[in-house]
Write a protein that holds these residues in place. Sequence first.
Motif, PDB file in Angstrom:
ATOM      1  N   SER A 223       0.826  -1.212   0.000  1.00  0.00           N
ATOM      2  CA  SER A 223       0.000   0.000   0.000  1.00  0.00           C
ATOM      3  C   SER A 223       0.860   1.262   0.000  1.00  0.00           C
ATOM      4  O   SER A 223       0.546   2.240  -0.684  1.00  0.00           O
ATOM      5  N   LEU A 224       1.979   1.238   0.737  1.00  0.00           N
ATOM      6  CA  LEU A 224       2.886   2.388   0.713  1.00  0.00           C
ATOM      7  C   LEU A 224       3.515   2.543  -0.671  1.00  0.00           C
ATOM      8  O   LEU A 224       3.694   3.667  -1.158  1.00  0.00           O
ATOM      9  N   PHE A 225       3.860   1.412  -1.292  1.00  0.00           N
ATOM     10  CA  PHE A 225       4.425   1.472  -2.642  1.00  0.00           C
ATOM     11  C   PHE A 225       3.442   2.156  -3.601  1.00  0.00           C
ATOM     12  O   PHE A 225       3.827   3.060  -4.364  1.00  0.00           O
ATOM     13  N   LEU A 226       2.183   1.732  -3.574  1.00  0.00           N
ATOM     14  CA  LEU A 226       1.200   2.303  -4.494  1.00  0.00           C
ATOM     15  C   LEU A 226       0.991   3.793  -4.232  1.00  0.00           C
ATOM     16  O   LEU A 226       0.916   4.596  -5.171  1.00  0.00           O
ATOM     17  N   GLN A 227       0.902   4.160  -2.932  1.00  0.00           N
ATOM     18  CA  GLN A 227       0.715   5.579  -2.608  1.00  0.00           C
ATOM     19  C   GLN A 227       1.850   6.421  -3.172  1.00  0.00           C
ATOM     20  O   GLN A 227       1.632   7.480  -3.779  1.00  0.00           O
ATOM     21  N   GLY A 236      10.736   8.303  -1.866  1.00  0.00           N
ATOM     22  CA  GLY A 236       9.912   7.531  -0.934  1.00  0.00           C
ATOM     23  C   GLY A 236       9.828   6.070  -1.325  1.00  0.00           C
ATOM     24  O   GLY A 236       9.800   5.188  -0.461  1.00  0.00           O
ATOM     25  N   LEU A 237       9.805   5.798  -2.614  1.00  0.00           N
ATOM     26  CA  LEU A 237       9.796   4.415  -3.090  1.00  0.00           C
ATOM     27  C   LEU A 237      11.101   3.715  -2.738  1.00  0.00           C
ATOM     28  O   LEU A 237      11.091   2.579  -2.252  1.00  0.00           O
ATOM     29  N   ILE A 238      12.220   4.375  -2.973  1.00  0.00           N
ATOM     30  CA  ILE A 238      13.525   3.769  -2.689  1.00  0.00           C
ATOM     31  C   ILE A 238      13.634   3.432  -1.205  1.00  0.00           C
ATOM     32  O   ILE A 238      14.237   2.419  -0.825  1.00  0.00           O
ATOM     33  N   ALA A 239      13.023   4.246  -0.351  1.00  0.00           N
ATOM     34  CA  ALA A 239      13.097   4.028   1.104  1.00  0.00           C
ATOM     35  C   ALA A 239      12.380   2.756   1.542  1.00  0.00           C
ATOM     36  O   ALA A 239      12.535   2.323   2.686  1.00  0.00           O
ATOM     37  N   ALA A 256      20.153  -5.231  -8.445  1.00  0.00           N
ATOM     38  CA  ALA A 256      20.219  -5.027  -7.004  1.00  0.00           C
ATOM     39  C   ALA A 256      20.813  -3.668  -6.671  1.00  0.00           C
ATOM     40  O   ALA A 256      21.650  -3.130  -7.409  1.00  0.00           O
ATOM     41  N   GLY A 257      20.398  -3.126  -5.519  1.00  0.00           N
ATOM     42  CA  GLY A 257      20.947  -1.876  -5.013  1.00  0.00           C
ATOM     43  C   GLY A 257      20.043  -0.692  -5.293  1.00  0.00           C
ATOM     44  O   GLY A 257      19.250  -0.684  -6.243  1.00  0.00           O
ATOM     45  N   HIS A 258      20.148   0.330  -4.425  1.00  0.00           N
ATOM     46  CA  HIS A 258      19.252   1.481  -4.529  1.00  0.00           C
ATOM     47  C   HIS A 258      19.359   2.202  -5.869  1.00  0.00           C
ATOM     48  O   HIS A 258      18.350   2.664  -6.417  1.00  0.00           O
ATOM     49  N   GLU A 259      20.564   2.344  -6.412  1.00  0.00           N
ATOM     50  CA  GLU A 259      20.691   3.062  -7.677  1.00  0.00           C
ATOM     51  C   GLU A 259      19.998   2.312  -8.808  1.00  0.00           C
ATOM     52  O   GLU A 259      19.337   2.915  -9.662  1.00  0.00           O
ATOM     53  N   ALA A 260      20.153   0.989  -8.823  1.00  0.00           N
ATOM     54  CA  ALA A 260      19.496   0.192  -9.863  1.00  0.00           C
ATOM     55  C   ALA A 260      17.978   0.228  -9.688  1.00  0.00           C
ATOM     56  O   ALA A 260      17.221   0.301 -10.669  1.00  0.00           O
ATOM     57  N   LEU A 265      12.466   2.015 -11.312  1.00  0.00           N
ATOM     58  CA  LEU A 265      11.206   2.666 -10.945  1.00  0.00           C
ATOM     59  C   LEU A 265      11.083   4.043 -11.596  1.00  0.00           C
ATOM     60  O   LEU A 265       9.990   4.454 -11.995  1.00  0.00           O
ATOM     61  N   GLY A 266      12.220   4.738 -11.730  1.00  0.00           N
ATOM     62  CA  GLY A 266      12.188   6.031 -12.410  1.00  0.00           C
ATOM     63  C   GLY A 266      11.759   5.892 -13.855  1.00  0.00           C
ATOM     64  O   GLY A 266      11.018   6.738 -14.380  1.00  0.00           O
ATOM     65  N   ALA A 267      12.197   4.814 -14.517  1.00  0.00           N
ATOM     66  CA  ALA A 267      11.797   4.584 -15.911  1.00  0.00           C
ATOM     67  C   ALA A 267      10.297   4.332 -16.014  1.00  0.00           C
ATOM     68  O   ALA A 267       9.624   4.826 -16.941  1.00  0.00           O
ATOM     69  N   LEU A 268       9.753   3.585 -15.051  1.00  0.00           N
ATOM     70  CA  LEU A 268       8.303   3.346 -15.055  1.00  0.00           C
ATOM     71  C   LEU A 268       7.538   4.657 -14.889  1.00  0.00           C
ATOM     72  O   LEU A 268       6.541   4.905 -15.579  1.00  0.00           O
TER      73      LEU A 268
END
Length: 338
Positions: A223-227, A236-239, A256-260, A265-268
């Motif tokens: 639910s946090l992901f969708l919000q 907030g997504l990376i967190a 793997a990893g926050h940058e990847a 997610l940034g591309a989406l």
Amino acid sequence: MADEAMSYVGKHLPEFLVGHCARSFLFVRPTAAAQGLEPGRDYDEELVFLICLLHDLGLSEAGNGSQRFEVDGADMARAFLLDAGVEQERADAVWEGIVLHTSDGIAERFSPEARVAQVGIATDIAGLARDALPEDLIAGAVEAWPREDLGYAFVEHHSAQIAGTPGKASPINFPGHVAALTVPPGQAPTWYDMIEGSGWGDRPPYRRSGAPAAAETPGQLASLFLQRFRAGDLDGLIALYEPGGVIGRRGGDPVAGHEAIRAELGALLDDGVAIESVPRSAVSGPGLALLSHVVTLTAPDGTSTVVDSTEVARRQADGRWLYAIDDPFFARRAAELQ
């Protein structure tokens, strides 16, 4: 001497630590009395006052050296006392009590002052002998020196020191290492477990007023992901992911990893993809959860892709749940390989 010491501590330590030092001394008399010990008869109260008040000087900027903080602080305290005219023997006794203040089971074997100070200090931070404290004393101490979420604030403050000087912290201590080896992974008691059970009500950063919401159960992650996805909140997504977390990719292998994860997610988000998810199944054990959702990814042109996601969430030491693995395409890739 008491006024000089109080002024010295106020000059060097942040308020939350000044309060901790002061409350620690206030808690010594009742916790020592519960052990059958009385000031004057069984221990030197002035020495105990100085141990308690000065014990966290190693967490100050001036006391932040290359040694573990107890030793840095003891060195700084002894130098202050000697400069103030305190006799060498008494300054050495304060040094010893400060060095030992994190060593339960050891401090009591050295001196009565080290023993009672260690219990008073541990009572304030972890509730060790809290039952021995009169309620009016607790109320007065906390009113005079608010806790400011001491147990968590201490970790934030000290971890910043360690990050700058890693040699200040050995990766293990022997008793802690042995305890960790005798229980399943993720189930060894941690500092945060001790703080949670202390009775003081200290809050982790994510429970403080104004802090971003955190998943306190595995099911809250989706639910946090969708919000956050709908809000375009990439940070907030990376967190929601562990630093080494894994994410599945459209048309590619997981990364793997926050940058990847940020890139995927940034591309989406940049592509204008909409995401919906419906819980499919979940199973959890101590510290781990396996989750699955029916995820629908809809492109701006209206075309949709529906997949059954595979997610592994892990409970962090401070109580949050984060994604260790988040792979919407795991089942699809497995089917393609058959």
